[in-house]
Design a protein around this motif. Structure first.
Motif, PDB file in Angstrom:
ATOM      1  N   GLY C 375       0.811  -1.214   0.000  1.00 55.19           N
ATOM      2  CA  GLY C 375       0.000   0.000   0.000  1.00 55.19           C
ATOM      3  C   GLY C 375       0.841   1.259   0.000  1.00 55.19           C
ATOM      4  N   THR C 376       1.786   1.332   0.947  1.00 55.83           N
ATOM      5  CA  THR C 376       2.604   2.538   1.003  1.00 55.83           C
ATOM      6  C   THR C 376       3.611   2.571  -0.136  1.00 55.83           C
ATOM      7  OG1 THR C 376       3.813   1.325   2.685  1.00 55.83           O
ATOM      8  CG2 THR C 376       2.489   3.217   3.419  1.00 55.83           C
ATOM      9  N   ASP C 377       4.057   1.400  -0.579  1.00 57.68           N
ATOM     10  CA  ASP C 377       5.072   1.391  -1.631  1.00 57.68           C
ATOM     11  C   ASP C 377       4.558   2.077  -2.886  1.00 57.68           C
ATOM     12  OD1 ASP C 377       7.650   0.341  -2.879  1.00 57.68           O
ATOM     13  OD2 ASP C 377       6.124  -0.410  -4.248  1.00 57.68           O
ATOM     14  N   ILE C 378       3.287   1.838  -3.214  1.00 55.12           N
ATOM     15  CA  ILE C 378       2.777   2.396  -4.468  1.00 55.12           C
ATOM     16  C   ILE C 378       2.843   3.916  -4.431  1.00 55.12           C
ATOM     17  CG2 ILE C 378       0.617   2.667  -5.771  1.00 55.12           C
ATOM     18  CD1 ILE C 378       0.345  -0.458  -5.149  1.00 55.12           C
ATOM     19  N   HIS C 379       2.717   4.488  -3.243  1.00 59.89           N
ATOM     20  CA  HIS C 379       2.844   5.940  -3.121  1.00 59.89           C
ATOM     21  C   HIS C 379       4.287   6.412  -3.344  1.00 59.89           C
ATOM     22  CE1 HIS C 379       2.215   9.985  -1.840  1.00 59.89           C
ATOM     23  NE2 HIS C 379       3.030   9.856  -0.815  1.00 59.89           N
ATOM     24  N   VAL C 380       5.239   5.709  -2.777  1.00 52.79           N
ATOM     25  CA  VAL C 380       6.617   6.206  -2.831  1.00 52.79           C
ATOM     26  C   VAL C 380       7.506   5.439  -3.807  1.00 52.79           C
ATOM     27  CG1 VAL C 380       6.674   7.244  -0.555  1.00 52.79           C
ATOM     28  CG2 VAL C 380       7.208   4.826  -0.814  1.00 52.79           C
ATOM     29  N   HIS C 381       6.914   4.541  -4.603  1.00 51.40           N
ATOM     30  CA  HIS C 381       7.713   3.735  -5.516  1.00 51.40           C
ATOM     31  C   HIS C 381       8.526   4.629  -6.456  1.00 51.40           C
ATOM     32  CE1 HIS C 381       8.541  -0.098  -7.556  1.00 51.40           C
ATOM     33  NE2 HIS C 381       8.686   0.664  -8.608  1.00 51.40           N
ATOM     34  N   ASP C 382       9.811   4.242  -6.644  1.00 46.13           N
ATOM     35  CA  ASP C 382      10.693   4.987  -7.555  1.00 46.13           C
ATOM     36  C   ASP C 382      10.796   6.469  -7.215  1.00 46.13           C
ATOM     37  OD1 ASP C 382      12.140   3.414  -9.167  1.00 46.13           O
ATOM     38  OD2 ASP C 382      10.788   3.452 -10.886  1.00 46.13           O
ATOM     39  N   THR C 383      10.680   6.811  -5.937  1.00 42.92           N
ATOM     40  CA  THR C 383      10.918   8.183  -5.535  1.00 42.92           C
ATOM     41  C   THR C 383      12.218   8.231  -4.727  1.00 42.92           C
ATOM     42  OG1 THR C 383       9.854   8.003  -3.400  1.00 42.92           O
ATOM     43  CG2 THR C 383       8.440   8.560  -5.268  1.00 42.92           C
ATOM     44  N   TYR C 384      12.537   9.430  -4.238  1.00 46.24           N
ATOM     45  CA  TYR C 384      13.726   9.570  -3.418  1.00 46.24           C
ATOM     46  C   TYR C 384      13.627   8.805  -2.113  1.00 46.24           C
ATOM     47  CZ  TYR C 384      16.791  12.275  -6.166  1.00 46.24           C
ATOM     48  OH  TYR C 384      17.676  12.617  -7.129  1.00 46.24           O
ATOM     49  N   PHE C 385      12.404   8.438  -1.721  1.00 41.88           N
ATOM     50  CA  PHE C 385      12.263   7.639  -0.507  1.00 41.88           C
ATOM     51  C   PHE C 385      13.027   6.328  -0.657  1.00 41.88           C
ATOM     52  CE2 PHE C 385      10.216   4.950   2.620  1.00 41.88           C
ATOM     53  CZ  PHE C 385       9.990   5.823   3.675  1.00 41.88           C
ATOM     54  N   VAL C 386      12.914   5.721  -1.840  1.00 49.60           N
ATOM     55  CA  VAL C 386      13.619   4.468  -2.109  1.00 49.60           C
ATOM     56  C   VAL C 386      15.131   4.698  -2.092  1.00 49.60           C
ATOM     57  CG1 VAL C 386      13.909   2.599  -3.761  1.00 49.60           C
ATOM     58  CG2 VAL C 386      11.688   3.676  -3.483  1.00 49.60           C
ATOM     59  N   VAL C 387      15.540   5.808  -2.719  1.00 46.68           N
ATOM     60  CA  VAL C 387      16.975   6.122  -2.763  1.00 46.68           C
ATOM     61  C   VAL C 387      17.512   6.255  -1.340  1.00 46.68           C
ATOM     62  CG1 VAL C 387      18.693   7.768  -3.563  1.00 46.68           C
ATOM     63  CG2 VAL C 387      16.687   7.287  -4.971  1.00 46.68           C
ATOM     64  N   ALA C 388      16.786   7.004  -0.504  1.00 51.09           N
ATOM     65  CA  ALA C 388      17.234   7.190   0.874  1.00 51.09           C
ATOM     66  C   ALA C 388      17.244   5.856   1.611  1.00 51.09           C
ATOM     67  CB  ALA C 388      16.319   8.177   1.583  1.00 51.09           C
ATOM     68  N   HIS C 389      16.195   5.059   1.416  1.00 54.23           N
ATOM     69  CA  HIS C 389      16.117   3.766   2.106  1.00 54.23           C
ATOM     70  C   HIS C 389      17.321   2.892   1.798  1.00 54.23           C
ATOM     71  CE1 HIS C 389      15.116  -0.369   2.925  1.00 54.23           C
ATOM     72  NE2 HIS C 389      15.139  -0.630   1.634  1.00 54.23           N
ATOM     73  N   PHE C 390      17.614   2.701   0.510  1.00 52.63           N
ATOM     74  CA  PHE C 390      18.674   1.715   0.265  1.00 52.63           C
ATOM     75  C   PHE C 390      20.051   2.288   0.545  1.00 52.63           C
ATOM     76  CE2 PHE C 390      18.071   2.924  -4.320  1.00 52.63           C
ATOM     77  CZ  PHE C 390      19.366   3.314  -4.602  1.00 52.63           C
ATOM     78  N   HIS C 391      20.173   3.621   0.530  1.00 49.30           N
ATOM     79  CA  HIS C 391      21.474   4.147   0.965  1.00 49.30           C
ATOM     80  C   HIS C 391      21.639   4.019   2.472  1.00 49.30           C
ATOM     81  CE1 HIS C 391      21.890   5.893  -3.113  1.00 49.30           C
ATOM     82  NE2 HIS C 391      23.182   5.758  -2.854  1.00 49.30           N
ATOM     83  N   PHE C 392      20.561   4.122   3.216  1.00 45.76           N
ATOM     84  CA  PHE C 392      20.667   3.876   4.662  1.00 45.76           C
ATOM     85  C   PHE C 392      21.122   2.446   4.918  1.00 45.76           C
ATOM     86  CE2 PHE C 392      19.433   6.831   8.004  1.00 45.76           C
ATOM     87  CZ  PHE C 392      19.075   7.946   7.274  1.00 45.76           C
ATOM     88  N   VAL C 393      20.562   1.502   4.179  1.00 38.17           N
ATOM     89  CA  VAL C 393      20.930   0.106   4.424  1.00 38.17           C
ATOM     90  C   VAL C 393      22.312  -0.202   3.862  1.00 38.17           C
ATOM     91  CG1 VAL C 393      20.231  -2.281   4.127  1.00 38.17           C
ATOM     92  CG2 VAL C 393      18.515  -0.518   4.318  1.00 38.17           C
ATOM     93  N   MET C 394      22.541   0.244   2.624  1.00 40.92           N
ATOM     94  CA  MET C 394      23.771  -0.164   1.948  1.00 40.92           C
ATOM     95  C   MET C 394      24.974   0.652   2.406  1.00 40.92           C
ATOM     96  SD  MET C 394      23.075  -2.660  -0.125  1.00 40.92           S
ATOM     97  CE  MET C 394      22.314  -3.292   1.325  1.00 40.92           C
ATOM     98  N   PHE C 395      24.813   1.978   2.470  1.00 43.04           N
ATOM     99  CA  PHE C 395      25.955   2.788   2.867  1.00 43.04           C
ATOM    100  C   PHE C 395      25.987   2.945   4.390  1.00 43.04           C
ATOM    101  CE2 PHE C 395      28.250   7.091   2.411  1.00 43.04           C
ATOM    102  CZ  PHE C 395      29.439   6.479   2.716  1.00 43.04           C
ATOM    103  N   GLY C 396      24.842   3.332   4.975  1.00 40.89           N
ATOM    104  CA  GLY C 396      24.796   3.447   6.433  1.00 40.89           C
ATOM    105  C   GLY C 396      25.027   2.102   7.084  1.00 40.89           C
ATOM    106  N   GLY C 397      24.569   1.031   6.417  1.00 38.93           N
ATOM    107  CA  GLY C 397      24.791  -0.311   6.944  1.00 38.93           C
ATOM    108  C   GLY C 397      26.146  -0.838   6.525  1.00 38.93           C
ATOM    109  N   THR C 398      26.202  -1.423   5.324  1.00 35.41           N
ATOM    110  CA  THR C 398      27.434  -2.069   4.885  1.00 35.41           C
ATOM    111  C   THR C 398      28.621  -1.117   4.831  1.00 35.41           C
ATOM    112  OG1 THR C 398      26.009  -3.432   3.548  1.00 35.41           O
ATOM    113  CG2 THR C 398      28.358  -3.617   3.160  1.00 35.41           C
TER     114      THR C 398
END
Lengths: 95, 198, 545
Positions: C375-398
């Motif tokens: 439900g929420t994904d369809i709202h933010v799909h392919d937006t900067y929200f996704v960019v921020a999310h995976f940079h938090f996991v990939m850069f902030g994480g790994t």
């Protein structure tokens, strides 16, 4: 971690018997393909192919005589392959 | 460094490599499964255009070569070097026969204007185009694996002749054999999926 | 132990000299360092390109580059960071160096294959460079290479995906090597439940590398085939289905996310107990959750495709399964925090970076649930929200786990100590910069700014501008950390065998380790994180004072 290096030697006779089985199954699958079984066409063909593959794996590839690590990792691979195919159908079959 | 030869470990490594090969072809079988579901009728129609004779012949050739490779390992384990060499040469010949058959088969298809992006396929039914597209990709990739397998078997053959592979130390031959059987395994599925679809 | 000669002075094989002793080496430690220099090079390059992309976006319209160059730049940033940095970083550097030592082995099982993997890695990187300067220039498709664009664009996609193919092979062979090593070369006394958690995480990662990587290989091969032969397997005009490309692509690329994060989690599981002087909380739960993540991670790929037009049934099922992955990840986070509870914590740059990891990874993980819920994904799909999310996991994480690993194992790898103060300053700058960089992107995404766009509406300007500023601070912090580490070569303050009080086997060998790692046969503890001896030792020292 067994250091003992014991190799199971398969006799020519056993290998030849497996080959005979494989050739027989090949003839069966060709024969069956001329008969229209409706829905069962594909399951029958795939079952025969899987049987043949199992024979090759167990005897030609010695899987029957390998340790747990190889057996289980092989099963895991097949399991992953099954997931790849079935999960994709959740999309395609319900579109 | 200790002079350990852990043949079980070497074999485990080879099996893991084979898993990656299985999944590599697995990706193509995913495509096959989905498109077969979409275009079952066209797949049957396309399958009738393929030569069952060549398909069956190649299946038998590969099965026999698999047997001879397995037998050559038995021979080397029993110390029968000449027997092992003979069986390996026979297996490699089988691989050649397979490829020659494949060459004629593909050639015939090309002759009938059936190849990727050919006019007949582009202007014909989409299902037929997909069937032959998959046919070329899967059998082509399989053919490449046959060539790799033959190369491995040839290397093993040379090593057996030079006494680098012996009764005590035959991991290389064992692994080449495993690879060759994998090529066989994939063909066992390719054969009914393309040549025998109804 | 001072009489042992470090591996730097012992070529392997023995007859090699000079450069050849490195370029033809079979020694896992030398290979690890060779990976390290290459990875650091690519990481720095990828980071600079990323910074240029952000600079371009700091103001509306053209800032420094045109739209064409911009498209190639974000693709290059993605390809470098994914295939050349984050996938190989921790396994190829720290895994190669420490996995054999942690299990009491003298090398990996296939040393020559290890060397071959390094060459594949270098060759893949070289191909990426070649594709940059030849033909119509670097791919402009984004690192996902989605059809139909990747098949129709004039750019040099074939060469770019070949590079990715070869890098994938390198990663797969490294995984093969690790699994075989863990199975066959563990010290006789080490059972499965005595394996250090870093090695456990690499073992789980290795299986994902082995089983998932071939899927991307075949997918990329198909892209090349489509470009060369126009078969039409993904072309609707010819009966193909473009969504199947996405299925195949994410079948690898989602598990690949766990190839990236699992080794990072392994690093954190090593660092937290050492600086808390306390046995890790839930050893079995952490080891098990590594395997659980590897398995569950293979079941959720289509959650990247909610808006692709696939069936609602699969949206529902994949959304449900996605939530499963959160469980083992949370098990790890809770275990780390519980380990610190009532521990005698000693602050250290490696620990600080680990704490940053926990914080940033948790934010990244929780926003992942926002995206995992259809439900929420369809709202933010392919937006900067996704960019921020995976940079938090990939850069902030790994990424932060990578920095933590550098600071944790640096004294062991080189036998020298770095300056703590600069390391702290660098880490804090990187973290604060990180937050200023990516938090605005969450907001931009919720406001609807799409990712990968060259230009944007005026209301997004302030967010993009502050993200750019944060980016500069972050990059400064990262380079300060690197500079500080490199300066340690100049000062050469010697590091002891066990400067942090670690309990795993790498802390029982000299720094840097000798040729075959162990001076005397390794002594495997019944429990890898038993700090009783370390604590008793430090109390004795305190008593004397």
């Amino acid at each position: 971690m067994g250091a003992h290096e014991e190799h199971h030697i398969l006799s020519y006779g056993k290998l030849a018997a497996v080959l005979a089985g494989l050739l027989a199954l090949t003839l069966v699958t060709i024969g069956v393909s001329y008969v229209d079984l409706g829905f069962w066409n594909v399951p029958v063909a795939l079952t025969i192919a899987s049987t043949k593959v199992t024979l090759v794996l167990l005897f030609f590839m010695h899987l029957k005589y390998e340790g747990k690590a190889i057996t289980w990792s092989f099963i895991a691979t097949i399991f992953f392959l099954a997931i790849m195919i079935t999960f994709t159908f959740w999309d395609v079959a319900f579109r | 460094m200790s002079t350990r030869v852990d043949s079980t470990g070497i074999k485990l490594g080879m099996w893991i490599f084979l898993y990656s090969e299985i999944i590599l072809f697995g990706g193509l079988f995913v495509l096959y499964a989905i498109y077969f579901y979409d275009y079952a009728g066209y797949f049957a129609e396309g399958g009738k255009e393929l030569s069952r004779f060549f398909g069956s012949l190649n299946t038998i050739v590969l099965l026999i070569s698999s047997f001879t490779v397995a037998a050559s390992i038995t021979a080397i384990q029993q110390g029968k070097k000449k027997m092992s060499i003979g069986l390996l040469i026979f297996s490699i010949c089988c691989g050649c026969i397979f490829l020659v058959n494949k060459y004629f088969e593909w050639g015939a298809k090309f002759h009938h204007d059936i190849y990727p992006n050919s006019e007949r396929l582009v202007n014909g039914e989409p299902g037929i185009n997909i069937f032959f597209g998959l046919y070329y990709v899967i059998t082509g990739l399989h053919g490449l694996h046959v060539i790799i397998g033959m190369t491995l078997l040839s290397i093993s053959l040379v090593l057996v002749i030079r006494d680098k592979i012996t009764q005590e130390r035959f991991a290389m031959l064992d692994n080449s054999g495993l690879y060759w059987h994998l090529v066989d395994l994939i063909w066992i599925f390719v054969f009914p999926l393309f040549y025998l679809v109804l | 132990m001072s009489e042992s000669i470090s591996f730097f002075n012992t070529p392997s094989p023995a007859h090699l000299k000079g450069m050849k002793a490195w370029l033809l080496t079979h020694d896992h430690k030398r290979l690890a360092l060779m990976y390290m220099w290459a990875v650091l090079f690519w990481f720095s390059l990828g980071m600079i390109i990323g910074l240029l992309v952000r600079t371009e976006l700091m103001t509306q319209g053209k800032t420094i580059v045109g739209a064409d160059v911009y498209n190639a730049m974000f693709t290059l940033h993605g390809v470098i960071m994914i295939f050349l940095f984050i996938i190989p970083a921790i396994p190829a550097i720290f895994g190669n160096f420490f996995l054999p030592i942690q299990i009491g082995a003298d090398d990996v099982f296939f040393p020559r294959l290890n060397l071959f993997s390094w060459y594949l890695y270098m060759f893949g990187g070289l191909l990426a460079v070649i594709s940059l300067v030849t033909g119509q220039g670097f791919a402009d498709t984004g690192w996902t290479f989605y059809v139909p664009f990747s098949v129709t664009t004039e750019r040099n996609v074939s060469l770019t995906v070949s590079a990715a193919f070869i890098l994938g092979m390198s990663s797969m062979l490294t995984g093969l090597n690790f699994v075989t090593t863990v199975h066959r070369m563990r010290d006789k006394a080490m059972g499965w439940m005595q394996i250090p958690l870093f090695t456990w995480s690499l073992y789980a990662t290795a299986w994902v590398q082995i089983l998932a990587t071939p899927v991307i290989s075949i997918t990329l091969v198909l892209v090349v085939f489509e470009r060369v032969f126009s078969i039409g397997l993904f072309d609707p005009d010819k009966g193909g289905d473009p969504i199947l490309y996405q299925h195949l692509f994410w079948m690898y690329s989602h598990p690949a996310v766990y190839i990236m994060i699992l080794p990072g989690m392994g690093v954190i599981s090593e660092i937290i107990p050492v600086f808390s002087r306390k046995a890790i909380f839930g050893y079995k739960a952490i080891a098990g959750s590594s395997m659980a993540i590897a398995i569950a991670g293979s079941l959720v790929w289509a959650h990247h495709m909610y808006t692709s037009g696939m069936s609602d049934v699969s949206v529902f099922i994949f959304s449900l399964l996605t939530f499963l992955v959160a469980i083992p990840s949370a098990v790890k986070v809770f275990s780390w925090v519980s380990t610190m509870y009532k521990g005698s914590i000693e602050m250290n740059p490696a620990l600080l970076l680990s704490l940053m990891f926990i914080y940033l990874f948790t934010v990244g993980g929780l926003t992942g649930l926002v995206l995992g819920a259809a439900g929420t994904d369809i709202h933010v799909h392919d937006t900067y929200f996704v960019v921020a999310h995976f940079h938090f996991v990939m850069f902030g994480g790994t990424g932060f786990a990578f920095f933590a690993a550098l600071h944790y194992w640096w004294p062991k790898m080189f036998g020298i100590m770095y300056d703590f103060k600069k390391a702290y300053v660098g880490a804090v700058c990187a973290c604060v910069g990180f937050l200023f960089h990516y938090v605005p992107m969450f907001i931009l995404g919720l406001q609807g700014m799409p990712r990968r766009y060259y230009d944007y509406l005026p209301q997004y300007e302030s967010g993009n501008f502050s993200a750019g500023l944060g980016g500069y601070l972050m990059v400064f912090g990262v380079f300060l950390m690197f500079y500080n580490l490199f300066m340690s070569f100049k000062k050469r303050t010697p590091a002891s065998v066990n400067p942090w009080g670690g309990t795993t086997l790498e802390w029982s060998v000299p720094s840097p380790p000798p040729m075959e790692n162990f001076v005397e046969p390794p002594h495997v503890k019944d429990y890898p994180y038993d700090f009783s001896e370390i604590v008793a030792e430090s109390q004795k020292v305190k008593g004397k004072e």
